[in-house]
Scaffold this motif. Structure first.
Motif, mmCIF file in Angstrom:
data_model
loop_
_atom_site.group_PDB
_atom_site.id
_atom_site.type_symbol
_atom_site.label_atom_id
_atom_site.label_comp_id
_atom_site.label_asym_id
_atom_site.label_seq_id
_atom_site.Cartn_x
_atom_site.Cartn_y
_atom_site.Cartn_z
ATOM 1 N N PRO A 1 -3.569 -12.800 7.845
ATOM 2 C CA PRO A 1 -3.916 -11.546 7.282
ATOM 3 C C PRO A 1 -4.156 -10.459 8.220
ATOM 4 C CG PRO A 1 -5.911 -12.830 7.048
ATOM 5 C CD PRO A 1 -4.835 -13.704 7.809
ATOM 6 N N GLU A 2 -4.276 -9.134 7.876
ATOM 7 C CA GLU A 2 -4.486 -7.874 8.508
ATOM 8 C C GLU A 2 -6.148 -7.777 8.654
ATOM 9 O OE1 GLU A 2 -2.172 -6.741 10.364
ATOM 10 O OE2 GLU A 2 -0.726 -8.188 9.176
ATOM 11 N N VAL A 3 -6.648 -7.189 9.632
ATOM 12 C CA VAL A 3 -8.078 -6.911 9.489
ATOM 13 C C VAL A 3 -8.325 -5.213 8.969
ATOM 14 C CG1 VAL A 3 -10.015 -6.143 10.862
ATOM 15 C CG2 VAL A 3 -8.358 -8.217 11.592
ATOM 16 N N GLY A 4 -8.872 -5.032 7.974
ATOM 17 C CA GLY A 4 -9.383 -3.644 7.598
ATOM 18 C C GLY A 4 -10.024 -3.668 6.222
ATOM 19 N N ASP A 5 -9.983 -2.502 5.680
ATOM 20 C CA ASP A 5 -10.706 -2.434 4.253
ATOM 21 C C ASP A 5 -10.475 -3.198 3.338
ATOM 22 O OD1 ASP A 5 -12.060 -0.427 5.663
ATOM 23 O OD2 ASP A 5 -11.004 1.246 4.826
ATOM 24 N N GLN A 6 -11.122 -3.840 2.469
ATOM 25 C CA GLN A 6 -10.990 -4.520 1.509
ATOM 26 C C GLN A 6 -11.152 -4.276 0.350
ATOM 27 O OE1 GLN A 6 -12.604 -8.678 3.220
ATOM 28 N NE2 GLN A 6 -10.276 -8.839 3.311
ATOM 29 N N ALA A 7 -10.605 -4.802 -0.883
ATOM 30 C CA ALA A 7 -10.760 -4.526 -2.123
ATOM 31 C C ALA A 7 -12.424 -4.638 -2.613
ATOM 32 C CB ALA A 7 -10.082 -5.208 -3.340
ATOM 33 N N CYS A 8 -13.162 -5.546 -1.978
ATOM 34 C CA CYS A 8 -14.475 -5.816 -2.425
ATOM 35 C C CYS A 8 -15.442 -4.487 -1.887
ATOM 36 C CB CYS A 8 -14.986 -7.159 -1.931
ATOM 37 S SG CYS A 8 -14.764 -7.167 -0.133
ATOM 38 N N GLY A 9 -14.716 -3.585 -0.852
ATOM 39 C CA GLY A 9 -15.449 -2.510 -0.233
ATOM 40 C C GLY A 9 -15.739 -2.939 1.100
ATOM 41 N N GLU A 10 -15.776 -3.997 1.653
ATOM 42 C CA GLU A 10 -16.263 -4.533 2.980
ATOM 43 C C GLU A 10 -14.866 -4.469 3.779
ATOM 44 O OE1 GLU A 10 -17.930 -8.284 2.367
ATOM 45 O OE2 GLU A 10 -19.663 -7.593 1.258
ATOM 46 N N THR A 11 -15.173 -4.621 5.093
ATOM 47 C CA THR A 11 -14.083 -4.548 6.072
ATOM 48 C C THR A 11 -14.121 -5.932 7.023
ATOM 49 O OG1 THR A 11 -14.582 -2.277 6.396
ATOM 50 C CG2 THR A 11 -13.256 -3.096 8.024
ATOM 51 N N GLY A 12 -12.926 -6.356 7.282
ATOM 52 C CA GLY A 12 -12.750 -7.568 8.150
ATOM 53 C C GLY A 12 -11.412 -8.034 7.600
ATOM 54 N N PRO A 13 -11.237 -9.418 8.298
ATOM 55 C CA PRO A 13 -9.854 -9.957 8.331
ATOM 56 C C PRO A 13 -9.889 -10.560 6.985
ATOM 57 C CG PRO A 13 -11.340 -11.249 9.467
ATOM 58 C CD PRO A 13 -12.093 -10.272 9.215
ATOM 59 N N GLY A 14 -8.497 -10.283 6.333
ATOM 60 C CA GLY A 14 -8.291 -10.860 5.085
ATOM 61 C C GLY A 14 -7.365 -10.153 3.858
ATOM 62 N N ARG A 15 -6.895 -8.951 4.465
ATOM 63 C CA ARG A 15 -6.016 -8.054 3.696
ATOM 64 C C ARG A 15 -4.777 -8.696 3.944
ATOM 65 N NH1 ARG A 15 -6.519 -2.211 3.568
ATOM 66 N NH2 ARG A 15 -4.032 -1.965 4.090
ATOM 67 N N MET A 16 -3.881 -8.527 2.739
ATOM 68 C CA MET A 16 -2.243 -9.342 2.810
ATOM 69 C C MET A 16 -1.665 -8.369 3.555
ATOM 70 S SD MET A 16 -0.012 -10.125 -0.025
ATOM 71 C CE MET A 16 0.931 -8.903 -0.610
ATOM 72 N N SER A 17 -0.837 -8.708 4.672
ATOM 73 C CA SER A 17 0.136 -7.834 5.278
ATOM 74 C C SER A 17 1.103 -6.983 4.379
ATOM 75 C CB SER A 17 1.076 -8.719 6.254
ATOM 76 O OG SER A 17 0.142 -9.560 7.058
ATOM 77 N N GLU A 18 1.316 -5.862 4.826
ATOM 78 C CA GLU A 18 2.256 -4.751 3.856
ATOM 79 C C GLU A 18 3.495 -5.595 3.763
ATOM 80 O OE1 GLU A 18 1.319 -2.206 2.731
ATOM 81 O OE2 GLU A 18 -0.684 -2.610 3.547
ATOM 82 N N PRO A 19 4.266 -5.399 2.532
ATOM 83 C CA PRO A 19 5.361 -5.806 2.111
ATOM 84 C C PRO A 19 6.746 -5.953 3.215
ATOM 85 C CG PRO A 19 4.634 -4.687 0.316
ATOM 86 C CD PRO A 19 3.595 -4.487 1.364
ATOM 87 N N ALA A 20 6.582 -4.714 3.968
ATOM 88 C CA ALA A 20 7.637 -4.584 4.934
ATOM 89 C C ALA A 20 7.505 -5.526 6.174
ATOM 90 C CB ALA A 20 7.506 -2.938 5.521
ATOM 91 N N ASP A 21 6.061 -5.582 6.557
ATOM 92 C CA ASP A 21 5.841 -6.756 7.672
ATOM 93 C C ASP A 21 6.174 -8.192 6.832
ATOM 94 O OD1 ASP A 21 5.081 -4.496 9.227
ATOM 95 O OD2 ASP A 21 2.965 -4.671 8.257
ATOM 96 N N LEU A 22 5.797 -8.385 5.872
ATOM 97 C CA LEU A 22 6.164 -9.623 5.234
ATOM 98 C C LEU A 22 7.643 -9.874 5.378
ATOM 99 C CD1 LEU A 22 3.706 -9.964 2.506
ATOM 100 C CD2 LEU A 22 3.492 -11.117 4.525
ATOM 101 N N ALA A 23 8.301 -8.973 4.999
ATOM 102 C CA ALA A 23 9.775 -8.953 4.965
ATOM 103 C C ALA A 23 10.287 -9.249 6.209
ATOM 104 C CB ALA A 23 10.444 -7.886 4.248
ATOM 105 N N ARG A 24 9.582 -8.560 7.324
ATOM 106 C CA ARG A 24 10.187 -8.785 8.827
ATOM 107 C C ARG A 24 9.943 -10.157 9.330
ATOM 108 N NH1 ARG A 24 9.150 -3.250 9.757
ATOM 109 N NH2 ARG A 24 6.959 -3.680 9.900
ATOM 110 N N ALA A 25 8.626 -10.380 9.020
ATOM 111 C CA ALA A 25 8.268 -11.854 9.569
ATOM 112 C C ALA A 25 9.149 -13.032 8.935
ATOM 113 C CB ALA A 25 6.791 -12.147 9.097
ATOM 114 N N VAL A 26 9.312 -13.039 7.434
ATOM 115 C CA VAL A 26 10.424 -13.822 6.851
ATOM 116 C C VAL A 26 11.693 -13.745 7.617
ATOM 117 C CG1 VAL A 26 11.765 -14.297 4.700
ATOM 118 C CG2 VAL A 26 9.251 -13.941 4.634
#
Ligand code: PMT
Length: 433
Positions: free
Chosen positions: A152-177
Motif C-alpha cells: 500500500p501507499e503511505v498517506g492520510d487514512q480514512a481513520c484520520g491518521e497518517t501512515g502506510p496502508g492506503r490502497m494504491s490508486e486505480p491507475a497505479d493498480l492497473a499499471r502494476a497488473v
C-alpha cells in the motif's frame, strides 16, 4: 496492442472503505482492453454496490458460494479457471489472514484456492493494522506462496491518521497488473516472486541491522565507547521496514526511538552484540553492520570503582584485548545472508574501505568520512560511497533517512536475486519448485 487486451482479470473486492475506488479500477482495466469479472465479499457490499460494479464490468457480480442460479451459469471452479490473474482490491487485513491460511468459506476464498492464476493484492487498512505482527506474519506466508503485493501507499487514512496502508490508486493498480502480466507469469504455477509493489520490495525478507556504539566496561562506572548516536542505523531500520522487511535492530545504548514495528535487541558490549548478531543473522536475507563497534576492550573489568590512589607513579595503564569482528563472523556463516558493512574513515577512505570489504568477506561496504563535522557521527546528514566487488556509487550529502533509502535501493537492485533464493531456501515447499 496493450498487454491487457483480451486478458481475463478477476477483481475481488473485500470490505474496506477503499472499495469505493474499485469501480474506477474496473473501468481502468477495461479501458486497457481487459475482460473483468467481479467477486465481492458480503462486507464489501457495505462500501460499494453490486449494481455499480456490474455496470462498469459489463458482467454480473458474484457475492456468494450459495447461489444455485449463478453457480449453474459459471461455477466458482470455472471462475477460478477463467482468470488470467486475480486482483483483490482492496485487500483488508482479514482477507490477508484468510488467504494466508487457505480459508475457502466464501466465494472469493474458494476461488483463490481453486485457481493457479497469479494473485495480486492491493492492501488497504489502518497503518497500525498493517504493521501489526499478525499481519506481518500473514504477509510473509503470502509472499512465500508467490502472492504479489501492490502497495500500500503511505498517506492520510480514512481513520484520520497518517501512515502506510492506503490502497494504491486505480491507475497505479492497473499499471502494476500490466507489469505483472507482461512478465509472462500468468498461467504458470506461482513461484516465490517478491512483491511488485513500488513500496514493498523487501516484503517477506528479514533484515538485521546493528547500530550505535558499544560500551566496553573498565570498572562499574566507566567504559570505553565512541560518538555513534545510532541515527544512521535507526534510519536504515526505518527504511527497511518501510520497504516491507521484517527488521531486527541490534543496538548499543543510544537516545533514538525505535521505529514502530522494528524488533529491538538492546546490547551494551561488542561481545553482547556479537552474540545477538549470531542469533539473529542465520536465516535472514540481509545483514547491515552500521554499529561503531569498539575494536578493543579492557582485558579485565575492575569489580570496584578504580580509585585515583590505585594508579602507579607512571599513571594508570589499561591492557586491551581485541573484540570479535561481528560483521566478519556473520559473513563467515554457512548460508550467510547478504552482508554489508560500514567503514568510518578519516583518510584514504576508498582504499581502506576496499580492504575491509575483502578482509571481512563482505558483499558491499558503505564508506563515510568521519573526519568531517557536518556528516558521519551524531549528525542528521551523511554522505557516502557504496562499494561492491565490481562497482561503486557515490551518494551525495543528504538526510540519513534519504541516504538509507538510496543505500537500500542499490542493495535491492544488486542483490534481490539472492534474497529471493534465500526466501526459497528457508521455505521447503518453495525450494522444491
Ligand atoms: O551512529 P551515527 O552517529 O549516525 O553515525 C553513523 C556512523 C558514522 C557510526 C556510521 O555511518 C558508520 O560509519 N558505522 C561504522 C563504524 C565503524 O565501526 O566502522 P569501522 O570501519 O571501524 O568498521 C568496519 C565495519 O566492521 C563496520 O560495519 C562495523 O560495524 C564492523 N565491525 C567493526 C569491529 C568489530 N569488532 N565488529 C564489527 O562488526
Amino acid at each position: 496492442m496493450n498487454v491487457l487486451t483480451g486478458r481475463r482479470i478477476l477483481v475481488g473486492v473485500s470490505g474496506g472503505i477503499a472499495a469505493y475506488k474499485t469501480p474506477e479500477l474496473v473501468r481502468e482495466l477495461r479501458r486497457a482492453g481487459a475482460e473483468v469479472q467481479v467477486v465481492m465479499t458480503r462486507s464489501a457490499a457495505q462500501f460499494v454496490t453490486a449494481t455499480s460494479l456490474q455496470a462498469v464490468s459489463g458482467n454480473p457480480v458474484r457475492d456468494t458460494l450459495w447461489d444455485p442460479a449463478a453457480e449453474a451459469q459459471m461455477g466458482h471452479i470455472e471462475l477460478a479457471r477463467w482468470a488470467d490473474l486475480i486482483l483483490i482490491a482492496p485487500a483488508t487485513a482479514d482477507r490477508l489472514a484468510r488467504l494466508a491460511h487457505g480459508f475457502a468459506d466464501d466465494l472469493l476464498g474458494a476461488i483463490c484456492l481453486a485457481s493457479t492464476a497469479p494473485i495480486a493484492l492491493a492492501p488497504a487498512m489502518n497503518h497500525v493494522m498493517w504493521q501489526a505482527p499478525a499481519t506481518r506474519r500473514n504477509l510473509e506466508l503470502l509472499a512465500a506462496d508467490g502472492v504479489h503485493l501492490i502497495g500500500p501507499e503511505v498517506g492520510d487514512q480514512a481513520c484520520g491518521e497518517t501512515g502506510p496502508g492506503r490502497m494504491s490508486e486505480p491507475a497505479d493498480l492497473a499499471r502494476a497488473v500490466t507489469e505483472l502480466l507482461a512478465q509472462g507469469l500468468e498461467g504458470t504455477a506461482r513461484a516465490p516472486v517478491h512483491s511488485i509493489g513500488q513500496n514493498q520490495p523487501l516484503l517477506g525478507h528479514h533484515v538485521v541491522i546493528t547500530a550505535g556504539p558499544t560500551r566496553e566496561a573498565i570498572d562499574p562506572v566507566r567504559f570505553i565507547s565512541n560518538h555513534s548516536s545510532g541515527k544512521q542505523g535507526y534510519a536504515l531500520a526505518a527504511a527497511a521496514l518501510a520497504a516491507g522487511a521484517r527488521v531486527t535492530l541490534i543496538s548499543g545504548p543510544v537516545a533514538e526511538s525505535v521505529p514502530v514495528g522494528v524488533t529491538l535487541v538492546a546490547v551494551e558490549s561488542a561481545r553482547d552484540m556479537h552474540a545477538a548478531a549470531l542469533t539473529a543473522a542465520p536465516g535472514s536475507d540481509l545483514f547491515i553492520a552500521v554499529a561503531a563497534v569498539a575494536d578493543y576492550r579492557p582485558s579485565t573489568v575492575a569489580e570496584q570503582k578504580i580509585k585515583k590512589t590505585d594508579r602507579k607513579e607512571s599513571g594508570l595503564s589499561l591492557e586491551l584485548v581485541e573484540n570479535p569482528d561481528i560483521v566478519a563472523a556473520v559473513a563467515a556463516l554457512p548460508d550467510a545472508p547478504v552482508v554489508v558493512g560500514f567503514a568510518a574513515e578519516t583518510h584514504d577512505a576508498l582504499a581502506h574501505a576496499r580492504g575491509k570489504l575483502s578482509r571481512k568477506g563482505l558483499d558491499a561496504i558503505v564508506v563515510n568520512d568521519v573526519s568531517r563535522q557536518d556528516i558521519g557521527f551524531g549528525t542528521d546528514e551523511n554522505a557516502a560511497t557504496l562499494i561492491w566487488a565490481d562497482g561503486e556509487i557515490t551518494l551525495p550529502k543528504q538526510s540519513k533517512a534519504d541516504l538509507s533509502r538510496a543505500i537500500l535501493d542499490t542493495l535491492i537492485e544488486l542483490f534481490m536475486p539472492r534474497f529471493v533464493r534465500q526466501l526459497a531456501n528457508t521455505n521447503p515447499d518453495n525450494a522444491a519448485k
